[in-house]
Design a protein around this motif. Structure first.
Motif, PDB file in Angstrom:
ATOM      1  N   GLY A 173       9.023  -8.735 -23.732  1.00  0.00           N
ATOM      2  CA  GLY A 173      10.134  -7.808 -23.848  1.00  0.00           C
ATOM      3  C   GLY A 173      10.611  -7.315 -22.498  1.00  0.00           C
ATOM      4  O   GLY A 173      10.320  -7.892 -21.459  1.00  0.00           O
ATOM      5  N   GLU A 174      11.336  -6.211 -22.539  1.00  0.00           N
ATOM      6  CA  GLU A 174      11.924  -5.674 -21.322  1.00  0.00           C
ATOM      7  C   GLU A 174      11.080  -4.530 -20.759  1.00  0.00           C
ATOM      8  O   GLU A 174      10.303  -3.896 -21.481  1.00  0.00           O
ATOM      9  CB  GLU A 174      13.347  -5.185 -21.614  1.00  0.00           C
ATOM     10  N   ILE A 175      11.235  -4.297 -19.478  1.00  0.00           N
ATOM     11  CA  ILE A 175      10.557  -3.173 -18.824  1.00  0.00           C
ATOM     12  C   ILE A 175      11.314  -1.896 -19.195  1.00  0.00           C
ATOM     13  O   ILE A 175      12.510  -1.791 -18.953  1.00  0.00           O
ATOM     14  CB  ILE A 175      10.537  -3.368 -17.302  1.00  0.00           C
ATOM     15  N   GLY A 192      12.901  -8.908 -18.461  1.00  0.00           N
ATOM     16  CA  GLY A 192      13.888  -8.232 -17.628  1.00  0.00           C
ATOM     17  C   GLY A 192      13.761  -6.730 -17.718  1.00  0.00           C
ATOM     18  O   GLY A 192      12.747  -6.179 -18.152  1.00  0.00           O
ATOM     19  N   LEU A 193      14.808  -6.047 -17.319  1.00  0.00           N
ATOM     20  CA  LEU A 193      14.858  -4.595 -17.304  1.00  0.00           C
ATOM     21  C   LEU A 193      15.808  -4.118 -18.394  1.00  0.00           C
ATOM     22  O   LEU A 193      16.823  -4.760 -18.674  1.00  0.00           O
ATOM     23  CB  LEU A 193      15.356  -4.095 -15.945  1.00  0.00           C
ATOM     24  N   PRO A 249       5.045   0.470 -23.906  1.00  0.00           N
ATOM     25  CA  PRO A 249       5.564   1.616 -24.669  1.00  0.00           C
ATOM     26  C   PRO A 249       6.476   2.509 -23.825  1.00  0.00           C
ATOM     27  O   PRO A 249       6.217   2.740 -22.645  1.00  0.00           O
ATOM     28  CB  PRO A 249       4.296   2.373 -25.091  1.00  0.00           C
ATOM     29  N   ASP A 250       7.501   3.027 -24.474  1.00  0.00           N
ATOM     30  CA  ASP A 250       8.370   4.003 -23.813  1.00  0.00           C
ATOM     31  C   ASP A 250       7.605   5.273 -23.474  1.00  0.00           C
ATOM     32  O   ASP A 250       7.968   6.000 -22.545  1.00  0.00           O
ATOM     33  CB  ASP A 250       9.555   4.353 -24.713  1.00  0.00           C
ATOM     34  N   ALA A 251       6.507   5.513 -24.241  1.00  0.00           N
ATOM     35  CA  ALA A 251       5.732   6.745 -24.034  1.00  0.00           C
ATOM     36  C   ALA A 251       5.102   6.806 -22.652  1.00  0.00           C
ATOM     37  O   ALA A 251       4.658   7.877 -22.228  1.00  0.00           O
ATOM     38  CB  ALA A 251       4.652   6.856 -25.109  1.00  0.00           C
TER      39      ALA A 251
END
Length: 1041
Positions: free
Chosen positions: A397-399, A421-422, A376-378
């Motif tokens: 998914g991506e980091i 990936g990032l 999560p972006d949170a």
């Protein structure tokens, strides 16, 4: 007479002097009481003070005042000794400086003592605690680690101490409470607030005594004992308890709901028991709890939402359980939480966005679960986070870029997921630049190597087993604090120069293996680091030996295998090797001879090179020794003279595929720790010595393709750990001994092929229930095949063990060995290693066996290969042969088998090799694409066989007495014609049905269509009638004209 003012002044002055004198007397420090001083001196005389801890105690004039002695404190006014602190200190190395001897009971004379601490004096013993009853003022007692194993009546002694508030008896080897002695009625100390009985081996009999203090206890520690059974509900009655530790016991059952009534509890530790069931929702009532550890149990179910009500909780550990379900969003309400550990459960679903609300969280471990989705972006909101471990999940998914906002983060562990990936091209460092460990290994990271130059505090970088490509940037050399650089098994290419490594002065671990990197570092461009581990397997270092390695002075592991070196080993390299624990230079083209090393690495692998000459004695001091696939010659008898062997001993020895000769040594007793012995494919001769039976730990024995003679030594039956024996292609003779089945019951592979064994197959081999590969082919065996082969249960059951061994030499060195052997498969010898467990085969071919094939063989339903060819077997092929559904190879050729080929043989769909040639089989070859797909040579030499794929037609296939001469092609044409006829007539019937019901069925059930249809027919009839009449009149007129 009036009193003069002078008299008043004199009186006041004298009064002040007296008052000052009284004050001075009150402030004067009284020396220690002589009786108490003598008690202390008796204490000193009764113990051994190896570290001079009591050097300040004595009778010298400057030591008369015992109140000034080390660890002693007296009352300033009475002079009585009130505090004695003699707990054992630690030295600079962390070792305890303990007093020794029997604890003198004269301490009981210190009747005014309030504080006594003898903790950590592990070398002291005390068998009687009755002297404690003479210390009525004692409030604090610490005897931790003092040996009290003889103090049988210790509970009664404690009960006679009315002022005691703190009692520490951790690790004192307390004897269990005697059940026959009632102690519940004894007047207990109602003031006891702290009780520590941890690490004593106490049983549940301690409960009644400890519950006597229910009304006063604030701190109770019963951890690391032998408490068994259920947790008593009586703990819920301890209404004053703030600290409870029951960890590291044998407690079972569920966690009682009564814990929810303990509203004053702040610390609860139940870790490392066998508690099961679910976590009680009543925990939500414990609103004062700050610390909760339920880890290392067998708890099931989901995490209750009630945790969201525990708003004071700062530490929560639920790791190493069997919890399932998703992580509740309620965790977002735990805004005071600083430590959360949920690792090693079966939690699934996604990570809640609510985690972003836990802004005080400093430690988060969700590793080893089954979490899916993305990170999560949170997470970027958890700005206090210092440790984040999400490894070993199924995240994808991506980091997220938001992780760069975690400016207090020190360790980020995301390994073994499916991250790609990032979100940004480069993982940018936080301005605080605190990150020390970054582990993104075992993911699916693609693209070029990330730019990490801003991470000036980075100590460990793990990017192994990803899909990174491109070149290694020189900016990696700017990570001055880097100690571990591990990026093996990627697709990196290009050159590694001194610029990449020169700035890494703190580097101790370097692993760039299994990339397409070329090293270009000269001796003039020496890296500044002194590494302990350098692993560069499959990198391009050659063709010359890399000279820069000679600057490494503290190396313990070096792996430069398969690095393209074609050179003679330089002299400086042997100085380097003498300090190594692990050296791997295998799979190169290194030539030359081996010197007699002063010190030998623990792990030494020089296999697959061009080394020659004799093998020196010193290398046999290794633990793992791999010198296979070289050009070594001479004998190995010199190894008998090896002395000063290291403590680990030789456990793995592989000298296969060389030119070694002579007889085997008779000094196997020096190698009693051998697990793997591989001398295959050499020129050894003579008998196998009896001393080989001393290798009781041996699990693998490879002696194939030599010239050994004589019978198997009977001492081999002592090697009961053997799992693989390969003695094929020698000149061994005599009978296959009966003890082999009974004594070597763990055998998985037994290969005796191509020898001169005679006699019958002993029925005792049927006791080898683990056997998966049994090869007795190409010998002189006679007699019948034992019917008891059905007892070889591993060939009848699914599942196969891997022939592998893991060896630990110390905490840092672990080696994993996977065994291999040559298998005669489809006419060729092939080496099987990891897939060896898939081969389940019996090969008795090329012997002189007689009798019938026992029907019991067909009970081995997991068989993949069966070869009984080139014998004198008679009778028919077992009618149940079709049970062997997994059979891939079947060879019964060159016997005297008769009768028909069983019809169910055609049901073995995986059969790829079949040979029934040169027998006396008869009748029609069963029809089926499987048996007809084989070449006619499969059935050759059986005059009575007929039918495809043979050219000979069976009598029942001849029509009207006309002989069939057109061969296999005509037969196939007849089959094809029959098939075409079936399709033709079938299509006619199908067309008629569809056509009839497609028209008539519609008209029958739809009236409007029926009226329209018949109306159309009527119009067509009228049109035809009119057209016909008109045309006939025209013809008639033309004829009349």
């Amino acid at each position: 007479m009036a009193t003069s003012p002078f008299r008043y002044f004199i009186s006041l002055f004298l009064l002040l002097l007296c008052f000052e004198a009284c004050l001075r007397v009150g402030d004067a420090k009284v020396g220690c009481i002589e009786r108490e001083r003598q008690a202390l001196l008796h204490f000193k005389q009764g113990v051994f003070d190896d570290y001079g801890l009591l050097s300040s105690w004595g009778d010298a004039e400057d030591k008369r005042d015992c109140c000034k002695w080390r660890g002693v404190e007296c009352n300033n006014q009475t002079g009585h000794l009130i505090r004695l602190d003699l707990h054992a200190p630690f030295d600079r190395m962390g070792f305890t400086q303990s007093l020794r001897g029997i604890l003198p009971t004269q301490l009981g004379n210190l009747s005014n003592l309030q504080f006594l601490d003898l903790g950590r004096n592990y070398a002291m013993t005390c068998g009687n605690l009755d002297w404690l009853s003479h210390l009525p003022s004692l409030t604090h007692l610490d005897l931790s680690l003092v040996n009290l194993s003889k103090a049988i009546h210790w509970p009664q002694a404690i009960n006679k101490m009315p002022s005691l508030t703190e009692l520490y008896l951790s690790g004192t080897q307390l004897p269990p409470i005697i059940p026959t002695i009632s102690i519940s009625h004894i007047n207990s100390s109602t003031s006891l607030a702290v009780l520590d009985l941890s690490s004593n081996g106490l049983t549940s009999s301690i409960y009644p005594w400890s519950f006597n203090f229910s009304s006063s206890l604030v701190h109770l520690d019963l951890s690391s004992n032998e408490l068994r059974g259920l947790i008593p509900d009586a703990f819920g009655d301890m209404t004053t308890l703030a600290y409870l530790r029951l960890s590291w016991n044998e407690l079972r059952g569920s966690i009682p709901d009564a814990f929810g009534d303990m509203t004053t509890l702040a610390h609860l530790d139940l870790q490392s028991n066998h508690l099961n069931g679910s976590i009680p929702a009543a925990f939500g009532n414990m609103t004062t709890l700050a610390y909760l550890d339920l880890s290392s149990n067998e708890l099931r179910g989901s995490i209750p939402d009630a945790f969201g009500d525990m708003t004071t909780l700062a530490y929560l550990d639920l790791s190493l359980n069997q919890l399932r379900g998703s992580i509740p969003d309620a965790f977002g309400d735990m805004t005071t939480l600083a430590h959360l550990d949920l690792h090693s459960n079966h939690l699934n679903g996604s990570i809640p966005d609510a985690f972003g609300n836990m802004t005080t969280l400093a430690y988060l471990d969700l590793s080893l679960n089954e979490l899916r989705g993305s990170i999560p972006d949170a997470f970027g909101n958890m700005t206090s986070l210092a440790y984040l471990d999400l490894s070993r999940n199924q995240l994808e998914g991506e980091i997220p870029k938001s992780l760069t906002d975690l400016c207090n983060l020190q360790k980020l562990l995301l390994s073994r997921n499916n991250l790609t990936g990032l979100k940004e091209k480069d993982y940018l460092a936080c301005p605080n630049n605190t990150l020390e460990v970054l582990d993104l290994s075992y993911n699916q990271l693609k693209g070029s190597f990330p730019d990490l130059s801003g991470f000036s505090q980075l100590r460990e970088l793990h990017l192994e087993f990803n899909q990174l490509n491109g070149t290694l940037p020189e900016s990696i050399g700017q990570l001055a604090q880097l100690q571990v650089l591990s990026i093996p098994s990627n697709s990196l290419r290009g050159t590694v120069s001194a610029n990449h490594l020169f700035g890494l002065s703190n580097l101790i671990y370097l692993d760039l293996s299994f990339n397409s990197l070329t090293f270009n570092i000269s001796l003039e461009q020496v890296p500044q680091f002194q590494a302990q581990n350098i692993i560069l397997a499959s990198c391009k270092l050659g063709p010359r030996f890399p000279n820069w390695l000679q600057t490494q002075e503290v190396l313990s592991e070096l792996d430069i295998s398969a690095s393209g070196i074609s050179d003679v080993i330089p002299n400086w390299f042997w100085n380097l090797a003498s300090d190594l624990q692990s050296l791997n230079i295998s799979n190169n083209h290194i030539s030359g001879t081996l010197p007699n090393l002063q010190a030998t690495p623990l792990m030494l692998d020089m296999s697959s090179n061009c080394l020659e000459g004799s093998i020196p004695q010193s290398v046999f001091n290794a633990g793992w020794l791999y010198l296979s696939k070289n050009l070594f010659s001479g004998s190995i008898s010199l190894s008998c003279g090896t002395t000063n062997q290291p403590s680990w001993g030789l456990s793995h020895l592989d000298l296969s595929n060389n030119r070694l000769s002579g007889e085997l040594s008779n000094c196997w007793e020096q190698w009693k720790g051998l697990i793997v012995l591989n001398l295959a494919n050499n020129n050894f001769s003579g008998k196998i010595k009896n001393s080989i039976g001393l290798l009781h730990q041996m699990q693998t024995l490879h002696l194939r393709n030599n010239s050994f003679t004589g019978a198997l030594p009977s001492s081999l039956k002592n090697c009961r750990a053997l799992r693989l024996i390969d003695l094929g292609k020698n000149k061994l003779s005599g009978k296959i001994t009966a003890w082999m089945g009974g004594s070597l019951s763990d055998l998985i592979v037994l290969n005796l092929r191509s020898n001169e064994f005679n006699g019958s197959i002993p029925s005792s081999l049927c006791q080898l229930k683990q056997i998966q590969m049994l090869d007795l082919s190409s010998n002189n065996l006679s007699g019948k095949i034992p019917k008891c082969l059905k007892n070889l249960t591993a060939m009848a059951q699914k599942g196969s063990p891997v022939l592998s061994y893991e060896t630990y030499y110390n905490l840092n060195i672990r080696r994993y060995y996977v065994d291999s052997t040559l298998v005669q498969w489809k006419g060729k010898e092939q080496e099987y290693r990891k897939t060896l467990r898939l081969i389940k085969s019996i090969d008795f071919s090329s012997n002189k066996l007689i009798g019938e094939i026992p029907i019991e063989v067909t009970d081995l339903v997991e068989l993949v290969s069966l070869n009984l060819s080139r014998n004198n077997l008679i009778g028919s092929i077992p009618t149940t042969i079709g049970q062997l559904k997994l059979l891939d190879f079947l060879d019964l050729s060159q016997n005297q088998l008769n009768g028909r080929i069983p019809d169910n043989l055609s049901q073995i769909a995986d059969l790829s090799v079949l040979d029934l040639s040169n027998n006396t089989l008869s009748g029609k070859i069963p029809l089926g694409t499987q048996l007809q797909s084989f070449d006619a040579s499969t059935y050759a030499g059986n005059p009575g066989l007929c039918g495809p794929p043979l050219l000979k037609r069976c009598p029942e296939d001849e029509l009207g007495g006309v002989s069939f001469t057109s061969g296999l092609s005509s037969k196939k044409e007849d089959i094809q014609d029959d098939a075409n006829n079936i399709w033709f007539y079938g299509n006619i019937v199908l067309g008629f049905i569809i056509g009839f019901w497609g028209v008539c069925g519609t008209l029958l059930f739809n009236s409007s269509w029926r009226y329209a249809y018949f109306q159309l027919l009527s119009k067509i009839k009228d049109w035809l009638y009119v057209t016909t009449i008109v045309n006939m009149n025209r013809i008639r007129r033309s004829l009349q004209g």
